[in-house]
Motif scaffolding. Structure first.
Motif, PDB file in Angstrom:
ATOM      1  N   ASN A 194      -1.338   2.161  19.714  1.00 47.06           N
ATOM      2  CA  ASN A 194      -2.484   2.124  20.633  1.00 47.06           C
ATOM      3  C   ASN A 194      -3.526   1.078  20.260  1.00 47.06           C
ATOM      4  N   SER A 195      -3.325   0.394  19.100  1.00 44.45           N
ATOM      5  CA  SER A 195      -4.263  -0.682  18.734  1.00 44.45           C
ATOM      6  C   SER A 195      -3.517  -1.694  17.886  1.00 44.45           C
ATOM      7  N   LYS A 196      -4.056  -2.891  17.849  1.00 47.45           N
ATOM      8  CA  LYS A 196      -3.465  -3.951  17.030  1.00 47.45           C
ATOM      9  C   LYS A 196      -3.406  -3.506  15.573  1.00 47.45           C
ATOM     10  N   LYS A 197      -4.449  -2.838  15.102  1.00 45.36           N
ATOM     11  CA  LYS A 197      -4.503  -2.405  13.706  1.00 45.36           C
ATOM     12  C   LYS A 197      -3.356  -1.431  13.405  1.00 45.36           C
ATOM     13  N   ASN A 198      -3.192  -0.463  14.281  1.00 52.01           N
ATOM     14  CA  ASN A 198      -2.110   0.502  14.066  1.00 52.01           C
ATOM     15  C   ASN A 198      -0.730  -0.151  14.184  1.00 52.01           C
ATOM     16  N   GLU A 199      -0.633  -1.079  15.124  1.00 52.92           N
ATOM     17  CA  GLU A 199       0.634  -1.810  15.271  1.00 52.92           C
ATOM     18  C   GLU A 199       0.968  -2.549  13.969  1.00 52.92           C
ATOM     19  N   ASP A 200      -0.046  -3.187  13.380  1.00 53.90           N
ATOM     20  CA  ASP A 200       0.193  -3.932  12.142  1.00 53.90           C
ATOM     21  C   ASP A 200       0.631  -3.013  10.998  1.00 53.90           C
ATOM     22  N   VAL A 201       0.010  -1.845  10.906  1.00 58.78           N
ATOM     23  CA  VAL A 201       0.416  -0.878   9.880  1.00 58.78           C
ATOM     24  C   VAL A 201       1.900  -0.532  10.057  1.00 58.78           C
ATOM     25  N   LEU A 202       2.293  -0.224  11.296  1.00 60.48           N
ATOM     26  CA  LEU A 202       3.681   0.193  11.541  1.00 60.48           C
ATOM     27  C   LEU A 202       4.666  -0.960  11.340  1.00 60.48           C
ATOM     28  N   LEU A 203       4.253  -2.161  11.752  1.00 59.53           N
ATOM     29  CA  LEU A 203       5.125  -3.324  11.528  1.00 59.53           C
ATOM     30  C   LEU A 203       5.354  -3.544  10.035  1.00 59.53           C
ATOM     31  N   GLU A 204       4.289  -3.357   9.263  1.00 58.63           N
ATOM     32  CA  GLU A 204       4.400  -3.586   7.819  1.00 58.63           C
ATOM     33  C   GLU A 204       5.344  -2.554   7.186  1.00 58.63           C
ATOM     34  N   ILE A 205       5.164  -1.302   7.540  1.00 61.86           N
ATOM     35  CA  ILE A 205       6.025  -0.245   6.973  1.00 61.86           C
ATOM     36  C   ILE A 205       7.474  -0.431   7.435  1.00 61.86           C
TER      37      ILE A 205
ATOM     38  N   LYS B 105      10.389   6.940   1.316  1.00 58.54           N
ATOM     39  CA  LYS B 105      10.062   7.285  -0.067  1.00 58.54           C
ATOM     40  C   LYS B 105      10.564   6.203  -1.028  1.00 58.54           C
ATOM     41  N   LYS B 106      11.781   5.707  -0.769  1.00 58.07           N
ATOM     42  CA  LYS B 106      12.347   4.640  -1.611  1.00 58.07           C
ATOM     43  C   LYS B 106      11.510   3.364  -1.531  1.00 58.07           C
ATOM     44  N   ASN B 107      10.711   3.252  -0.456  1.00 59.79           N
ATOM     45  CA  ASN B 107       9.991   1.999  -0.217  1.00 59.79           C
ATOM     46  C   ASN B 107       8.477   2.184  -0.261  1.00 59.79           C
ATOM     47  N   GLY B 108       8.042   2.973  -1.243  1.00 65.00           N
ATOM     48  CA  GLY B 108       6.629   2.992  -1.580  1.00 65.00           C
ATOM     49  C   GLY B 108       5.756   3.929  -0.761  1.00 65.00           C
TER      50      GLY B 108
ATOM     51  N   MET C 142       0.833  -1.212   0.000  1.00 67.11           N
ATOM     52  CA  MET C 142       0.000   0.000   0.000  1.00 67.11           C
ATOM     53  C   MET C 142       0.862   1.254   0.000  1.00 67.11           C
ATOM     54  N   SER C 143       0.452   2.260  -0.740  1.00 67.92           N
ATOM     55  CA  SER C 143       1.182   3.531  -0.785  1.00 67.92           C
ATOM     56  C   SER C 143       0.654   4.489   0.266  1.00 67.92           C
ATOM     57  N   TYR C 144       1.246   4.438   1.412  1.00 68.36           N
ATOM     58  CA  TYR C 144       0.810   5.356   2.472  1.00 68.36           C
ATOM     59  C   TYR C 144       1.196   6.788   2.125  1.00 68.36           C
ATOM     60  N   ARG C 145       0.271   7.708   2.430  1.00 65.26           N
ATOM     61  CA  ARG C 145       0.572   9.134   2.249  1.00 65.26           C
ATOM     62  C   ARG C 145       1.040   9.660   3.604  1.00 65.26           C
ATOM     63  N   VAL C 146       2.281  10.175   3.607  1.00 64.57           N
ATOM     64  CA  VAL C 146       2.978  10.462   4.856  1.00 64.57           C
ATOM     65  C   VAL C 146       3.348  11.939   4.945  1.00 64.57           C
ATOM     66  N   VAL C 147       3.233  12.498   6.150  1.00 65.77           N
ATOM     67  CA  VAL C 147       3.731  13.855   6.421  1.00 65.77           C
ATOM     68  C   VAL C 147       4.829  13.758   7.482  1.00 65.77           C
ATOM     69  N   PHE C 148       5.923  14.450   7.240  1.00 68.64           N
ATOM     70  CA  PHE C 148       6.992  14.507   8.245  1.00 68.64           C
ATOM     71  C   PHE C 148       6.933  15.820   9.010  1.00 68.64           C
ATOM     72  N   VAL C 149       6.755  15.719  10.313  1.00 68.17           N
ATOM     73  CA  VAL C 149       6.780  16.896  11.182  1.00 68.17           C
ATOM     74  C   VAL C 149       8.145  16.899  11.863  1.00 68.17           C
ATOM     75  N   GLY C 150       9.054  17.721  11.310  1.00 65.39           N
ATOM     76  CA  GLY C 150      10.456  17.717  11.716  1.00 65.39           C
ATOM     77  C   GLY C 150      11.317  17.422  10.506  1.00 65.39           C
ATOM     78  N   ALA C 151      12.520  18.019  10.463  1.00 71.38           N
ATOM     79  CA  ALA C 151      13.386  17.849   9.291  1.00 71.38           C
ATOM     80  C   ALA C 151      14.853  17.720   9.704  1.00 71.38           C
ATOM     81  N   GLY C 152      15.082  17.147  10.864  1.00 74.22           N
ATOM     82  CA  GLY C 152      16.459  16.957  11.364  1.00 74.22           C
ATOM     83  C   GLY C 152      17.103  15.703  10.794  1.00 74.22           C
ATOM     84  N   ASN C 153      18.146  15.223  11.465  1.00 75.84           N
ATOM     85  CA  ASN C 153      18.895  14.056  10.976  1.00 75.84           C
ATOM     86  C   ASN C 153      18.008  12.833  10.800  1.00 75.84           C
TER      87      ASN C 153
END
Lengths: 258, 258
Positions: free
Chosen positions: A133-144, A22-25, A1-12
């Motif tokens: 905070n939920s299994k669903k969100n955990e799965d999204v983050l594990l996948e990414i 970005k390289k990974n979809g 899935m192509s997640y649409r992502v916003v970065f809050v912060g631009a440090g290292n």
């Protein structure tokens, strides 16, 4: 899935992580930074939009990565309309709960590495620690996380805090001791290059042995003559002399009691 | 030339160095150690003789390598009949002059590396620092050192002392911080393996940049919230808490003033 992502912060960390995602979809839709320079630099690199206004952080992204010093959160996060999007911070030491006042869906995405804007790292080898905070969100983050790293695991906030502390010792504090060594050598007109092989070997040695076993040097031998000679010589470096004394004492007590 | 060599001492450094010298055309005629176990072990490995009696150290060798803790010198060296043989110590922090009372021909042969009996190191890459009481003795040591290392140089006692101090920071103290990190993780049931890539990267990073520039983490950012959280969490590790505080302060002052 192509997640649409916003970065809050631009440090290292934001730089390395956003480039890797970005390289990974992932589609990096926007970058926020307090300063024009940082926001613009990272947005150019990602070929995306940026803003320096917290209230112009775009709504309706799939995931917001918060890579800001936590002391800046309160100036920025209340102004963003996160709605039901997933809001994720990247800090080793902040709890999952600390995001609760800003968002309904929350998570943590903590890559355990030292990042610099300059040098790139092989992300696949970097351990990434996930919490949500939920299994669903955990799965999204594990996948990414699994797209960019081979070493992904779930860790709770309390353990992550201690992991971060141990990383401060093993990375930031270690690097400070490299800096002290470089400083002493520079003031004596000796090249730091002479120490680089020793530094490599010291890190290499503990890849297959425990650091406690690997210890050498005057403190573990309780070589009081040498320690005294060093403390005398460090009279010209008073700022390092106390650290020398405390660390030697710590080594001695630690090794004696283990 | 096949130098006939005696090793006075059988610890980590003596072990590595004697093995390397034997491979490179030196004849190790005898090993002295205070304990039977160490003397016997190294002598077996070198297929040579050993003694545990200082007064049975054999006379007339070409070179005696003193690889003993300096506090043991006085118990051993006055009993050996060094005559006009070259007597060399291997300590970073002892001056050349400290051998004067025991021998007429003196030198220093200091390999800058952390040695262990177990793991072997590529000696060719280890810097070796030479000093001697005459040009002739210096030439002998430079020639021998050149057989086992590609990085041989002459350094006086004063600079060598500061080089050793910087090595204590960059190696022994660094390793202690690895040990502290391992200890914290172990008590939390977290594997130290998770930190190993970070440790490697931290050492690798300064191979082509200065450590002061490479610094990251809460102390250099003056991230007081995180530092406070870490100090609170370290209340269960009081012996490491003070070191955390002192080192963070040192980083902050160092980075601010550079």
């Amino acid at each position: 899935m192509s997640y649409r992502v916003v970065f809050v912060g631009a440090g290292n960390l934001a730089t390395r992580l956003s480039v890797e995602l970005k390289k990974n979809g992932c589609i990096i839709e926007q970058v926020y930074s307090r300063t024009f320079k940082s926001a613009n630099r990272l947005a150019l690199r990602l070929k995306t939009y940026f803003t320096t206004s917290p209230w112009k952080i775009m709504p309706d992204a799939d995931i917001y990565f918060i890579a800001l010093k936590d002391s800046a959160w309160e100036d920025v996060l209340p102004h963003a309309a996160f709605g039901n999007s997933l809001v994720v911070h990247c800090s080793g030491s902040m709890s999952l709960n600390s995001l609760k006042k800003y968002a309904n869906n929350t998570g943590v995405f903590y890559p355990l590495q030292t990042f610099s804007k300059k040098s790139s790292v092989r992300f696949k080898q970097i351990p990434v620690f996930i919490e949500a905070n939920s299994k669903k969100n955990e799965d999204v983050l594990l996948e990414i996380a699994g797209r960019i790293s081979d070493k992904v695991s779930v860790m709770n906030s309390d353990n992550r805090l201690y992991l971060h502390i141990s990383a401060v010792f093993a990375c930031n504090f270690v690097n400070h001791f490299y800096a002290i060594a470089a400083d002493i050598l520079e003031k004596r007109g000796i090249s730091f290059d002479l120490l680089r092989p020793l530094i490599q070997e010291t890190a290499k040695k503990i890849q297959d042995t425990s650091p406690a076993e690997a210890q050498t040097g005057p403190a573990v031998r309780f070589d009081q003559n040498i320690i005294t000679a060093h403390l005398n010589a460090l009279q010209s470096f008073p700022e390092f002399r106390e650290i020398y004394k405390k660390t030697s004492e710590s080594i001695y007590h630690y090794q004696k009691n283990r």
